[in-house]
Every structure is written in C-alpha cells, then in structure tokens.
Design a protein around this motif. Sequence first.
Motif, PDB file in Angstrom:
ATOM      1  N   LYS A 223       0.636  -1.386   0.079  1.00 51.40           N
ATOM      2  CA  LYS A 223       0.041  -0.066   0.062  1.00 51.40           C
ATOM      3  C   LYS A 223       0.855   1.340   0.040  1.00 51.40           C
ATOM      4  O   LYS A 223       0.685   2.442  -0.698  1.00 51.40           O
ATOM      5  CB  LYS A 223      -1.040  -0.095   1.294  1.00 51.40           C
ATOM      6  CG  LYS A 223      -2.091  -0.985   1.165  1.00 51.40           C
ATOM      7  CD  LYS A 223      -2.949  -0.931   2.182  1.00 51.40           C
ATOM      8  CE  LYS A 223      -4.210  -1.765   2.298  1.00 51.40           C
ATOM      9  NZ  LYS A 223      -5.207  -1.687   3.319  1.00 51.40           N
ATOM     10  N   GLU A 224       1.920   1.181   0.735  1.00 50.10           N
ATOM     11  CA  GLU A 224       2.928   2.269   0.798  1.00 50.10           C
ATOM     12  C   GLU A 224       3.428   2.560  -0.589  1.00 50.10           C
ATOM     13  O   GLU A 224       3.616   3.609  -1.113  1.00 50.10           O
ATOM     14  CB  GLU A 224       3.942   2.067   1.891  1.00 50.10           C
ATOM     15  CG  GLU A 224       3.359   2.448   3.310  1.00 50.10           C
ATOM     16  CD  GLU A 224       4.368   1.981   4.280  1.00 50.10           C
ATOM     17  OE1 GLU A 224       5.441   1.338   4.012  1.00 50.10           O
ATOM     18  OE2 GLU A 224       4.105   2.154   5.480  1.00 50.10           O
ATOM     19  N   LYS A 227       1.065   3.825  -2.980  1.00 51.63           N
ATOM     20  CA  LYS A 227       0.788   5.383  -2.600  1.00 51.63           C
ATOM     21  C   LYS A 227       1.834   6.286  -3.186  1.00 51.63           C
ATOM     22  O   LYS A 227       1.520   7.245  -3.554  1.00 51.63           O
ATOM     23  CB  LYS A 227       0.711   5.572  -1.086  1.00 51.63           C
ATOM     24  CG  LYS A 227       0.285   6.939  -0.532  1.00 51.63           C
ATOM     25  CD  LYS A 227       0.222   6.805   1.219  1.00 51.63           C
ATOM     26  CE  LYS A 227      -0.279   8.357   1.575  1.00 51.63           C
ATOM     27  NZ  LYS A 227      -0.182   8.324   3.014  1.00 51.63           N
ATOM     28  N   LYS A 230       1.468   6.701  -6.772  1.00 56.36           N
ATOM     29  CA  LYS A 230       0.286   7.524  -7.165  1.00 56.36           C
ATOM     30  C   LYS A 230       0.910   9.115  -6.864  1.00 56.36           C
ATOM     31  O   LYS A 230       0.628   9.816  -7.833  1.00 56.36           O
ATOM     32  CB  LYS A 230      -1.050   7.054  -6.197  1.00 56.36           C
ATOM     33  CG  LYS A 230      -1.563   5.849  -6.763  1.00 56.36           C
ATOM     34  CD  LYS A 230      -2.779   5.756  -5.935  1.00 56.36           C
ATOM     35  CE  LYS A 230      -3.673   4.516  -6.339  1.00 56.36           C
ATOM     36  NZ  LYS A 230      -4.698   4.358  -5.507  1.00 56.36           N
ATOM     37  N   SER A 231       1.595   9.256  -5.804  1.00 53.83           N
ATOM     38  CA  SER A 231       2.305  10.439  -5.567  1.00 53.83           C
ATOM     39  C   SER A 231       3.065  10.801  -6.661  1.00 53.83           C
ATOM     40  O   SER A 231       3.131  12.088  -7.351  1.00 53.83           O
ATOM     41  CB  SER A 231       2.884  10.579  -4.224  1.00 53.83           C
ATOM     42  OG  SER A 231       3.284  11.712  -3.755  1.00 53.83           O
TER      43      SER A 231
END
Length: 277
Positions: A223-224, A227, A230-231
């Motif tokens: 998930k990190e 994330k 996506k960033s």
Amino acid sequence: MPSFDEIKDSVICKLVNTENNQDILKDRPNEQMEDISATFAMLVGEREGERLTLPITNEMMIDMGVDIETLKETAQNNMANQDYSFKSMREVLLDSMFPDGVPENDPMVDMLLPPEDPNMAMYVLSNNGNIYGAAEIMNQKAMDEIAEKLGGDFVVLPSSVHETIILPLNEDMDCNTLDSMIQEINAGVLDEKDKLSDHAFQYDSENHELVRMDKMQERKQEKEVEKSEKSVEAKAEIKAEKGQKSLMDRISSKKEEVAKKEATKPQPSKKRDVALS
C-alpha cells in the motif's frame, strides 16, 4: 439423522492445526486459514471442565442438506449469542492461584503479581469453558469489541487450540520474532494435540479480518509503494500540466508580440490609377 433445523443451535466450531490432523480432516467439512483448519461439531452436553461434542462429518453434512458456508455462519452466529472470556494475563494467573477468589486488600497479591502496564498488557481470549476456546477468533462480535477496547488493530498469538493470547499492536513488533517464540513453545512445551499454529496473526480492525502478521506487513508495504507511485504520477501530471500551460502562455505571448509589431509597422501608400485621356 435429525434435520439441520433441529441441531443448528448446537453447532460449534473447533480450530485445529491442519498438518497434525490430516486424518480426521479428510472425513469432516473444514475451512482452512493458513495452517489452521476450522471443523464443526454438535455440542451434546457440557459440565465443568468437560464438553461432550459430536463431530459433523461430510456424510452428515450431505444428509442434512447444508454446505460448509452454512455450518460456518451458523457456528459464528451461535458464538455471537454466547459470552466469551477476555481477561488480562494477570487476571488469568490470579484465578489459577486463588481458585476460591482473590483476597481483598492483601498486599501479597500485588507483590506476587504487580499491576500490569496498560502499554505492555497481555490478554487471553477463550470461551467460558476454556475448551477449544481458540475458535473465538472466528467470533466477529468478540473481535470487533476487542479492537474497540484496545483502540484498533491487535496481535493474536495462537497459544493452543483452547485459547489465544492477545497483544495491543505495537509498531516495533517483529513478526519473525513472534513466530520464532510461538514455534519454540509449540516444540518444547505444548502437547502436539493442542498445537494450533506456528504463526502470529493480526486483526485488521478496518477491514474486520484476521491476517497472518507477516502477510499483513507485506500488504502494508504494498500500500505504501502504491501510495508513493500514485504520488509520483500525480506530481508528473501536475508538472506536465504546468509545462503545457507554460507552452500555451509562450505561444499566446508570441502571438501578441507579432500582432503589436504588425500594428506599428508603417503602411505602404496607396497608388491611384489615373486614366489618360
């Protein structure tokens, strides 16, 4: 053979170690969760320290016209309608040391077992009879109430088929260390028939599910990464938009510059055609 409606209120769940129970699992409906298997039985009778149960076999399940999912849901509903035992390790030890009741205002009690630090507390989850009480980890109501009490996710150590140890989740906990501790206890202290699992689990209070702790950490890392990706993508899109906007601004500015030059350029005089007579 009684109908399912006649026995459904007595259906219970038992958790066993999958590898150590291959022989019985072949003939009984079961659901596997990592190295643990959930089996089902009918509670026939109960008295202090004893439980009389009748295992539900594949043949019985077929005769009653139900499937594994129905047995599981029924057992979980029955657990949700019954009390469960959730005590601190200190309470459990005091109960064993003072079976007739803990003496009030006795300084020896606190000397023998000092009050626990809430941040270091350990709890024991079981059923009220403490017989095959590890099945309470399938009790959704119990797990959610414990999560609320402890303030979120928590760790489950499958200490035996009769109970599990609950720890408030600490970010410094290492799943490999916990797994090693469980495996050492299983190998050196616990009877083989009482062994439940070699792994620590974590209850995900957000998704209401029990996940092996190492896989939960892998999920968190994924998930990190997602994330972070996506960033990066978002930043690239913003940069591209800014670049596009800057290009359009330059084109627009150039057009205005050309227009101004055209406006200030001297215009050639107009010649008139004169007709000769």
